[in-house]
Write an enzyme that holds these catalytic residues in place. Structure first.
Site, PDB file in Angstrom:
ATOM      1  CG  ASP A  46      -2.035   1.019   1.111  1.00 16.52           C
ATOM      2  OD1 ASP A  46      -2.592   1.410   2.158  1.00 16.52           O
ATOM      3  OD2 ASP A  46      -2.332   1.445  -0.030  1.00 16.52           O
ATOM      4  CG  ASP A  75      -5.312  -0.056  -1.386  1.00 13.38           C
ATOM      5  OD1 ASP A  75      -5.177   1.028  -0.768  1.00 13.38           O
ATOM      6  OD2 ASP A  75      -6.374  -0.369  -1.965  1.00 13.38           O
ATOM      7  CG  ASN A  76      -4.262   2.299  -3.671  1.00 13.23           C
ATOM      8  OD1 ASN A  76      -3.435   2.212  -2.758  1.00 13.23           O
ATOM      9  ND2 ASN A  76      -5.451   2.874  -3.504  1.00 13.23           N
TER      10      ASN A  76
HETATM   11  C1  LIG Z   1       8.966   3.764  -1.209  1.00 16.26           C
HETATM   12  C2  LIG Z   1       8.217   3.645   0.058  1.00 16.26           C
HETATM   13  C3  LIG Z   1       6.995   4.295   0.252  1.00 16.26           C
HETATM   14  C4  LIG Z   1       6.344   4.159   1.444  1.00 16.26           C
HETATM   15  C5  LIG Z   1       5.076   4.824   1.725  1.00 16.26           C
HETATM   16  N1  LIG Z   1       4.749   5.294   2.932  1.00 16.26           N
HETATM   17  N2  LIG Z   1       3.505   5.789   2.823  1.00 16.26           N
HETATM   18  C6  LIG Z   1       3.072   5.599   1.562  1.00 16.26           C
HETATM   19  C7  LIG Z   1       1.696   5.955   1.088  1.00 16.26           C
HETATM   20  C8  LIG Z   1       1.444   5.510  -0.326  1.00 16.26           C
HETATM   21  N3  LIG Z   1      -0.011   5.461  -0.659  1.00 16.26           N
HETATM   22  C9  LIG Z   1      -0.503   6.225  -1.642  1.00 16.26           C
HETATM   23  O1  LIG Z   1       0.219   7.007  -2.264  1.00 16.26           O
HETATM   24  C10 LIG Z   1      -1.961   6.188  -1.939  1.00 16.26           C
HETATM   25  C11 LIG Z   1      -2.528   7.212  -2.727  1.00 16.26           C
HETATM   26  C12 LIG Z   1      -3.900   7.227  -3.001  1.00 16.26           C
HETATM   27  C13 LIG Z   1      -4.489   8.309  -3.840  1.00 16.26           C
HETATM   28  C14 LIG Z   1      -3.988   9.611  -3.774  1.00 16.26           C
HETATM   29  C15 LIG Z   1      -4.554  10.613  -4.553  1.00 16.26           C
HETATM   30  C16 LIG Z   1      -5.633  10.325  -5.382  1.00 16.26           C
HETATM   31  F1  LIG Z   1      -6.199  11.297  -6.113  1.00 16.26           F
HETATM   32  C17 LIG Z   1      -6.140   9.038  -5.454  1.00 16.26           C
HETATM   33  C18 LIG Z   1      -5.568   8.020  -4.687  1.00 16.26           C
HETATM   34  C19 LIG Z   1      -4.739   6.216  -2.495  1.00 16.26           C
HETATM   35  C20 LIG Z   1      -4.183   5.206  -1.726  1.00 16.26           C
HETATM   36  O2  LIG Z   1      -4.965   4.221  -1.208  1.00 16.26           O
HETATM   37  C21 LIG Z   1      -2.803   5.167  -1.456  1.00 16.26           C
HETATM   38  O3  LIG Z   1      -2.321   4.124  -0.714  1.00 16.26           O
HETATM   39  N4  LIG Z   1       4.052   5.013   0.859  1.00 16.26           N
HETATM   40  C22 LIG Z   1       6.908   3.354   2.417  1.00 16.26           C
HETATM   41  C23 LIG Z   1       8.116   2.725   2.156  1.00 16.26           C
HETATM   42  N5  LIG Z   1       8.737   2.870   1.018  1.00 16.26           N
HETATM   43 MG   LIG Z   2      -3.819   2.566  -0.580  1.00 12.15          MG
END
Ligand SMILES: Cc1cc(-c2n[nH]c(CCNC(=O)c3cc(-c4ccc(F)cc4)cc(O)c3O)n2)ccn1
Ligand SMILES: [Mg+2]
Length: 214
Positions: free
Chosen positions: A141, A169-170
């Protein structure tokens, strides 16, 4: 400086939730996202699917990529057998600090190891830092362009066993097309799509469950 959305979410949990009650924390976050501010938690619809897969797998070793505010961390941790811990990775330190407080408010801090950093750096450290052999269950996620490189990293690091379950997810919104193509066409995975919607919206999204065949 102005508070962040996760910090406002934490305030809502402390105001509307009940300390030590994971269900109330989940409900408080969903209420906040439906009535105050949208946030990128997996949400209640996809969260129910997550619950059913976690219950079915009943994992002993769990990894979550992308903690954010800890909503799915709480959903997963509340279902784990006594003594089982989950490792969750969060890139953003401000969000990680909020997640720690939300997880603690739910009373699940003893079941969670939250690590700050990027998946690409941390996945190769899992064995040495946490004494992990293989993961029974992985919830993807995090950054959507990292799903494919990271599943390949899991394979290269020997972190998957016959039957390991990956839930992503997603896969529709924002979308992970290269990851989907890989798990759906690789003979090493058996994949299944669970249709749903982007959290708190009517936009199409869903979860992809992939079982490693060894
Ligand atoms: C490289 C690495 C990365 C991580 C890390 N830590 N935290 C995350 C969060 C990432 N999640 C998302 O970006 C996300 C985005 C949307 C979204 C946004 C905007 C819209 F318009 C529509 C949908 C919806 C979702 O459900 C999501 O999960 N990554 C941790 C470790 N290493
Ligand atoms: Mg998500």
């Amino acid at each position: 400086t102005r508070s962040t959305r996760p910090q406002r979410m934490l305030k809502a949990v402390q105001k509307n939730g009940t300390k030590g009650n994971p269900e109330s924390v989940i409900s408080a976050i969903d209420y906040f996202c439906k009535h105050s501010e949208w946030a990128m938690n997996v949400g209640d619809e996809k969260g129910s699917i997550l619950d059913s897969v976690v219950t079915e797998v009943n994992p002993s070793t769990v990894l979550e990529l992308g903690t954010y505010c800890g909503y799915s961390t709480v959903r997963i941790a509340r279902l784990l057998s006594p003594g089982t811990k989950l490792i969750t990775l969060e890139f953003n330190p401000v969000n990680a600090a909020v997640a720690r407080q939300i997880i603690a408010y739910a009373g699940l801090q003893d079941k969670v190891i939250l690590v700050e950093g990027s998946s690409g750096d941390l996945i190769p450290q899992m064995k040495e830092r946490f004494g992990i052999m293989t993961f029974d269950f992985i919830f993807l996620d995090h950054w959507k362009d990292r799903y494919l490189p990271d599943i390949k990293l899991f394979e290269e690091c020997g972190l998957l066993r016959k039957g390991s379950v990956l839930l992503a997810d997603n896969v529709i919104c924002p979308g992970t097309p290269e990851y989907l193509e890989y798990v759906r066409n690789s003979p090493r995975y058996e994949s299944k799509y669970y249709p749903a919607h982007l959290e708190y919206t009517k936009v199409e999204d869903g979860l992809e469950k992939s079982v490693f065949l060894g």
